[in-house]
Design a protein around this motif. Structure first.
Motif, short mmCIF file in Angstrom:
data_model
loop_
_atom_site.label_atom_id
_atom_site.label_comp_id
_atom_site.label_asym_id
_atom_site.label_seq_id
_atom_site.Cartn_x
_atom_site.Cartn_y
_atom_site.Cartn_z
N ASP A 224 -32.95 -32.16 26.84
CA ASP A 224 -31.65 -31.74 26.90
C ASP A 224 -30.75 -32.97 27.91
O ASP A 224 -30.41 -32.56 28.97
CB ASP A 224 -31.50 -30.30 27.56
N GLU A 226 -28.44 -35.65 29.30
CA GLU A 226 -26.67 -35.69 29.67
C GLU A 226 -26.23 -36.95 29.13
O GLU A 226 -27.05 -38.10 29.37
CB GLU A 226 -26.58 -35.74 31.37
N TRP A 252 -21.14 -35.59 28.60
CA TRP A 252 -21.86 -34.47 28.33
C TRP A 252 -22.80 -34.36 29.33
O TRP A 252 -23.89 -34.91 29.52
CB TRP A 252 -22.62 -34.49 27.00
N ALA A 257 -18.01 -31.41 29.91
CA ALA A 257 -18.14 -31.62 28.36
C ALA A 257 -16.71 -32.26 27.95
O ALA A 257 -15.92 -31.32 27.59
CB ALA A 257 -18.58 -30.46 27.65
N THR A 283 -17.06 -27.23 29.51
CA THR A 283 -18.60 -27.66 29.88
C THR A 283 -19.41 -27.27 28.78
O THR A 283 -19.01 -26.73 27.96
CB THR A 283 -18.93 -26.58 31.24
N PRO A 284 -20.81 -27.94 28.86
CA PRO A 284 -21.77 -27.43 27.94
C PRO A 284 -21.88 -25.83 27.81
O PRO A 284 -22.31 -25.34 26.59
CB PRO A 284 -23.14 -28.01 28.30
N GLU A 285 -21.81 -25.07 28.80
CA GLU A 285 -21.95 -23.62 28.74
C GLU A 285 -20.76 -23.06 28.15
O GLU A 285 -20.83 -21.86 27.67
CB GLU A 285 -22.05 -23.20 30.05
N HIS A 287 -17.18 -24.38 26.07
CA HIS A 287 -16.58 -25.46 25.46
C HIS A 287 -15.65 -25.00 24.12
O HIS A 287 -16.05 -24.33 23.57
CB HIS A 287 -17.22 -26.97 25.45
N TRP A 308 -23.62 -24.15 24.94
CA TRP A 308 -24.96 -24.87 24.43
C TRP A 308 -25.95 -24.23 25.51
O TRP A 308 -25.90 -24.34 26.58
CB TRP A 308 -24.62 -26.48 24.76
N TRP A 313 -27.24 -24.15 20.07
CA TRP A 313 -25.61 -24.02 20.13
C TRP A 313 -25.50 -22.80 19.48
O TRP A 313 -25.88 -22.75 18.23
CB TRP A 313 -24.92 -25.42 19.57
#
Length: 361
Positions: A224, A226, A252, A257, A283-285, A287, A308, A313
């Motif tokens: 995973d 970045e 990312w 993000a 953010t990835p959590e 977006h 994510w 996703w």
């Protein structure tokens, strides 16, 4: 100490002996001489590889054979117009390890692939072995020089491998006017930096055209990662694919993000495009995504929200407008929920409307 002197030769040898040959040797000879605890080995042979495209080679191996390994090792190989030499030592007691120097001269890569005509020479040092923690390697590509497809090529680098981690101390490749540099760690946890400056991609890869500048870094978990990346490309083409210009900046990370990518002028099989843009923020959590496509056969405007959670996703497309000459203009009636991973894509029921007509799937 007891001494031994043994000489021999062979003709029309193959291995395996009783099945289809992987290796053949039309002729060869060997000599073992000296004290039993340090035998001087000298052998030479012609070798062929019937089930591959590899050319026949002439090889000569010399060294001092002891109960724990081979010292003063020298392996000389000649084929076509090229020659290679490996020197050093190989040990199998008390543990398997090696310390070797490699020199290769006038190697033509077209022997491996017809499009890679050239002549390359290199000098390298390789150390390695097996320990209770597994395989370890230290490699030093001191220099690689020559010509490839009519362009000068140079490369150098140092790297080591141990416990499923590759540490690149330095890697630099120059191919015609193009350059690649990289350094860092590739493991369960990444820490890799790279930079590409390719002013003429045709010099580095057959059939590829255009210019490319890219730089960035990879960090975090291998599963995973970045990503921080900058990409600038122009006049890129490969077979049926073409991009006139592309600019992208992507971040990312755990707490951020943000990204923007713009493509102007592109061609795919069955699709000629004027522009394609994508923006992402959050953010990835959590977006937001906005995609705009302007192509000869398709107009598309989409906004979405997503989450994510590696390796999946999930989110929803809040608005999806599609305008196609034969089908006309359609827009979604309600948000479209979906889940996506590298192995699957799941889309819940979606409905679109056009004037008084509705279509659900």
């Amino acid at each position: 100490a007891p001494k031994l002197k043994l000489q021999g030769e062979w003709n029309n040898f193959q291995w395996p002996l009783n099945t289809a040959a992987d290796i053949t040797s039309q002729s060869g000879q060997f000599t073992l001489a000296g004290p039993l605890d340090k035998l001087a080995l000298n052998t030479s042979a012609s070798l062929g590889f019937p089930h591959t495209t590899a050319l026949p080679v002439q090889a000569r191996l010399q060294g001092d054979l002891t109960p724990s390994g081979i010292s003063s090792l020298s392996l000389d190989v000649q084929f076509a117009q090229s020659s290679s030499q490996v020197t050093g030592q190989l040990q199998w007691e008390p543990a398997v390890d090696w310390n070797l120097s490699v020199k290769s001269r006038n190697f033509n890569p077209s022997l491996l692939h017809k499009d890679w005509q050239g002549q390359i020479s290199l000098d390298a040092a390789i150390q390695g072995g097996m320990s209770d923690k597994g395989l370890w390697l230290n490699s030093d590509l001191q220099q690689l020089t020559g010509k490839l497809r009519g362009y000068p090529i140079q490369a150098s680098g140092k790297a080591r491998y141990a416990q499923n981690a590759t540490h690149i101390e330095t890697l630099k490749v120059l191919s015609g006017p193009n350059s690649l540099e990289a350094a860092g760690v590739i493991a369960d946890k990444l820490q890799l930096q790279y930079a590409v400056d390719a002013r003429n991609l045709a010099a580095s890869w057959p059939g590829l055209q255009g210019k490319l500048q890219a730089s960035g870094k990879l960090s975090g978990k291998y599963s995973d990662p970045e990503v921080t990346a900058m990409i600038n490309a122009s006049d890129m083409a490969y077979q049926q694919y073409r991009i006139d210009t592309m600019d992208a900046n992507i971040i990312w990370q755990d707490s951020q993000a943000d990204g923007k990518a713009d493509i102007n002028g592109f061609s795919l099989p069955g699709l000629q495009g004027k522009s394609l843009s994508m923006n992402i923020s959050g953010t990835p959590e959590q977006h937001d995504i906005h995609i705009l496509l302007d192509a000869s056969e398709l107009q598309l405007n989409a906004t979405a929200q997503g989450i994510w959670q590696a390796p999946q996703w999930q989110g929803q497309i809040n608005q999806l407008e599609i305008d196609q000459p034969e089908m006309g203009y359609w827009i979604n009636v309600q948000p479209i929920k979906l889940q996506a991973s590298k192995d699957s894509l799941r889309i819940e029921q979606s409905c679109f409307t056009q004037n008084i007509t509705s279509l659900c799937s």
